[in-house]
Each structure stands twice: as C-alpha cells, then as structure tokens.
Design an enzyme around this catalytic site. Structure first.
Site, PDB file in Angstrom:
ATOM      1  N   HIS A   1      -0.639   0.340  -9.718  1.00  0.00           N
ATOM      2  CA  HIS A   1      -1.566  -0.577  -9.037  1.00  0.00           C
ATOM      3  C   HIS A   1      -2.610  -1.665  -9.933  1.00  0.00           C
ATOM      4  CE1 HIS A   1      -3.874  -0.930  -4.899  1.00  0.00           C
ATOM      5  NE2 HIS A   1      -3.633  -2.098  -5.299  1.00  0.00           N
TER       6      HIS A   1
ATOM      7  N   ARG B   1       1.027  -1.193   0.165  1.00  0.00           N
ATOM      8  CA  ARG B   1      -0.166  -0.158  -0.154  1.00  0.00           C
ATOM      9  C   ARG B   1       0.999   1.086  -0.516  1.00  0.00           C
ATOM     10  NH1 ARG B   1      -3.332  -2.670  -1.638  1.00  0.00           N
ATOM     11  NH2 ARG B   1      -5.621  -3.335  -1.125  1.00  0.00           N
TER      12      ARG B   1
ATOM     13  N   GLU C   1      -2.166   7.987  -4.062  1.00  0.00           N
ATOM     14  CA  GLU C   1      -3.062   7.673  -5.914  1.00  0.00           C
ATOM     15  C   GLU C   1      -4.902   7.273  -6.431  1.00  0.00           C
ATOM     16  OE1 GLU C   1      -1.771   3.129  -4.948  1.00  0.00           O
ATOM     17  OE2 GLU C   1      -3.983   2.692  -5.284  1.00  0.00           O
TER      18      GLU C   1
ATOM     19  N   ASP D   1       4.187  -0.774  -7.349  1.00  0.00           N
ATOM     20  CA  ASP D   1       2.392  -0.175  -8.115  1.00  0.00           C
ATOM     21  C   ASP D   1       1.887   0.037  -6.752  1.00  0.00           C
ATOM     22  OD1 ASP D   1       1.453  -1.778 -10.001  1.00  0.00           O
ATOM     23  OD2 ASP D   1      -0.099  -2.539  -8.064  1.00  0.00           O
TER      24      ASP D   1
END
Ligand code: NAI
Length: 349
Positions: free
Chosen positions: A298, A237, A266, A261
C-alpha cells in the site's frame, strides 16, 4: 483559543516528520499513537477532540459508540478511501472528513510501475544481475504499444493512469458508472461495459473505490471472462479482488500477472516489518510464491508531494471544523458519497 487535541493512530516515523513540518504547534496538538484504531485501542483516544486515522484503522459500530461516549467530534481520515468507516454508525454522532485528492499522479505512476516491472520482469532481472547472472532467458515481455488496457474507474487516479497508458500507445477502454464523454474524447479512451473490458483487455487496472456493490468484482466468474494471460493491476482496494480466485487464475495461466498494492486482508501485515516472523496468512504466503506476482505494501500514494498534501489538507480539515464550524471534505453520512453536494440539506436520497 482552546488547543485542539488530536489522537493520531497508526503513526509511523514518516507521518510524524511530515505532520510536524506542517503543524507548527499553533493550536493543534497531535498525540501520536503507533497502534491501529480498534475496539481494543479506542480508549487511547479518551480526551481527544478529534482522531486522525489511516486506511487500516477500523471505525466499527463498537468503536464509533466508544468514541462518541468519549466526546470525540471529528474523524479526520488522512487518505481518500473511507471503506474502513461504518458511516451509518457515526451518523449524527461524529463528523468524518477525508483528503479527497493528494496526488493522483503518485498512485497512477505506481500502478504503471507495477505493470512495467511485471511485463519486463525487472524485479527478477535486478536479483539476477546482482548475483552475476546475465542471462535473459525467461525475461521476455511484450510491447504495451498496440495492446488494450481496461481502466475501471475514471476518477482522478483512473484518468491519470489512462493518460499514461495512452502514452505507451495502448488502446484504452474504460468503465465507470458515471462516464465522462468530454474526458473520453480528450484522452482518446472509449467507455465500455465491464464484460467488454474483461473480454478485450490485455491489462486490467482497478481505480474505483470499494463499495458494497463491487466487493470481489474480480472473482472466478469474471476471471473466466477475461483474455488469457491478462495482467491485473490493483492499487484500489484489496477487497475488489477475491484473492483465492486470483490464485486459481494465476495457477491456470488465465491471469498472466498480478501487480497488487492492496490486499484483502492487508490490515494485519501491510506497513509493518514481518521479515523475522512467520506469515500465518496462507493466501498471502501463496501469492508471494508466484514469480509473476508483484506485491507492494500500500505504497502507491507514498511520494513527498502526496505526503505534504495529506498533512496540509488534514490539518486544514481539523482547523476548519473546530475554528469555523466548516466541513469542506465531509463524507455524507446518509448516502456515503464523499462528493455528495446535498448532504447539508439532508436530502441526498
Ligand atoms: P475518485 O473519487 O476521484 O474516482 C473514483 C471513480 O470510480 C469515480 O469516477 C466513480 O464514479 C468510479 N466508480 C465508483 N464505483 C465504481 C464501480 N463500481 N466501478 C467502476 N468505477 C466506479 O477517486 P480516486 O482519487 O481516483 O481514487 C480511487 C480509489 O483509489 C480510492 O477510492 C481508493 O480506494 C484508491 N486509492 C489507493 C491509494 C493507494 O495508495 N493504493 C491512494 C489513494 C486512493
């Protein structure tokens, strides 16, 4: 039997395709909504029995109260992480279920792909050769074989990642508040404390959930403890990393590369197309300027197998609750632990 109405937030074309293929329309009606769930959009779920939400749909106290007033009974997360839900706010109002596992292989393989690309600079080589530039100057990497990797979190994904790293011939150190000696022995990994992982790892890869205790665990202080040139991979996360501190580490060379990622902020950007817009997040914009930073949006979970599993489990979770009163993948309201075995008794702490 009454049709179960589900408001499906943050719906993308690939979500519709996968869920429609699994949901044959018998008893569950999916109302696809392109918007994120937020205090401004919660009214769209009026009349829904359940909500289906994803990682960047926020269930704040305000949203929870509105949903309760609107009569929603269930929030079905179509993901594993649940840090976007205020569990205290939904307590005794709305049940929350999730998809505990859909493909640990998908996420671990993506983490490994980030590591390999950054090390061998494949992301740069791709553009060079397309442009007729066949020089390899500046593309030198290092052998992973014989180097040390630190795996933070040895749950489903961390274990697969540890196996991949062992496959490269790496020494693997692992940290988890609940170490599993049997796994360590079988996989050839060694559990150690975080300072040891920071001090000895050439590659540090994050596979733990975001909890109040580990917010920004990668910060200026911990980066200062790391081996110079460490590669940091985060498919966990975004808020596990203090991004400004990471930028400081990249600028000083303490951090050799970052494969991300996920990103702290985000929610506003990931999964959307901003290619014709101006990015007004200066931290994200700065990150994107580094040649040794590889950001993906993500997408670690995004394989055919994982998507099919997500759709099957989410629909099964919804049916189990409304048709049989069962909650096979409920997150415990009281302790917030998705694996809590005592939530039914209300005696988990
Ligand atoms: P899991 O529940 O199987 O394993 C998590 C492990 O982390 C457990 O062993 C737990 O004891 C450990 N842990 C808890 N707190 C920790 C801490 N402070 N430090 C170190 N370890 C800690 O979860 P799984 O399936 O392996 O997923 C891990 C995380 O990956 C999820 O919580 C989610 O945030 C993220 N994820 C990201 C995806 C993506 O597409 N980028 C997709 C799926 C999950």
């Amino acid at each position: 039997m009454k049709t179960i109405k589900v408001a499906f937030f943050d719906a993308k074309p690939y979500d519709r395709e996968t869920f429609d293929a699994v949901n044959r329309g018998d008893g569950v009606e999916l109302k696809y909504v392109a918007l994120h769930l937020s205090p401004d959009t919660v009214h769209v779920a009026a009349g829904a029995d359940a909500l289906c939400i994803f990682v960047n749909d926020l269930v704040t106290r305000e949203v929870a109260e509105a949903l309760h007033a609107q009569g929603a009974k269930l929030i079905a997360l179509r993901c594993a992480g649940y840090n976007n839900v205020d569990l205290k706010a939904v307590y005794q109002r709305i049940h929350v279920v999730r998809v505990p596992a859909y493909s640990p292989y998908a996420v671990a393989e993506h983490a490994a792909a980030l590591l390999l690309a950054l090390n061998r600079k494949t992301h740069k080589a791709y553009f060079r050769t397309r442009d007729g530039n066949f020089s390899i100057h500046g593309l030198m990497g290092f052998d992973l074989h014989g180097k040390t990797a630190g795996v933070v979190g040895t749950g489903k994904i961390g274990r697969v990642m540890a196996g991949l790293l062992r496959g490269f011939g790496m020494r693997v150190l692992a940290f988890d508040p609940f170490p599993d000696a049997v796994f360590a022995q079988a996989s050839g990994c060694t559990y150690a404390d975080l300072p040891t992982l920071y001090r000895e790892s050439d590659v540090l890869t994050l596979h733990c959930p975001l909890t109040p205790e580990n917010v920004r665990m990668i910060n200026a202080e911990t980066i200062a403890q790391m081996k110079r040139g460490v590669f940091i991979i985060n498919t966990g996360r975004g808020k596990l990393i203090d991004t400004r501190a990471l930028i400081g580490g990249l600028k000083s060379g303490r951090v050799g590369a970052a494969g991300l990622d996920v990103y702290e902020e985000e929610t506003d950007y990931f999964f959307e197309d901003f290619s014709s817009a101006v990015i007004d997040d200066d931290v994200l914009a700065r990150l994107l300027t580094f040649p040794n930073v590889l950001i993906t949006s993500h997408q670690a979970f995004f394989t055919r197998e994982a998507m099919a599993n997500i759709a099957q489990t989410t629909l099964a979770n919804i049916r189990a609750f409304f048709e049989r009163g069962e909650l096979p993948h409920e997150i415990c309201y009281r302790c917030g632990d998705a694996t809590c075995q005592r939530k039914a008794s209300g005696k988990c702490f």
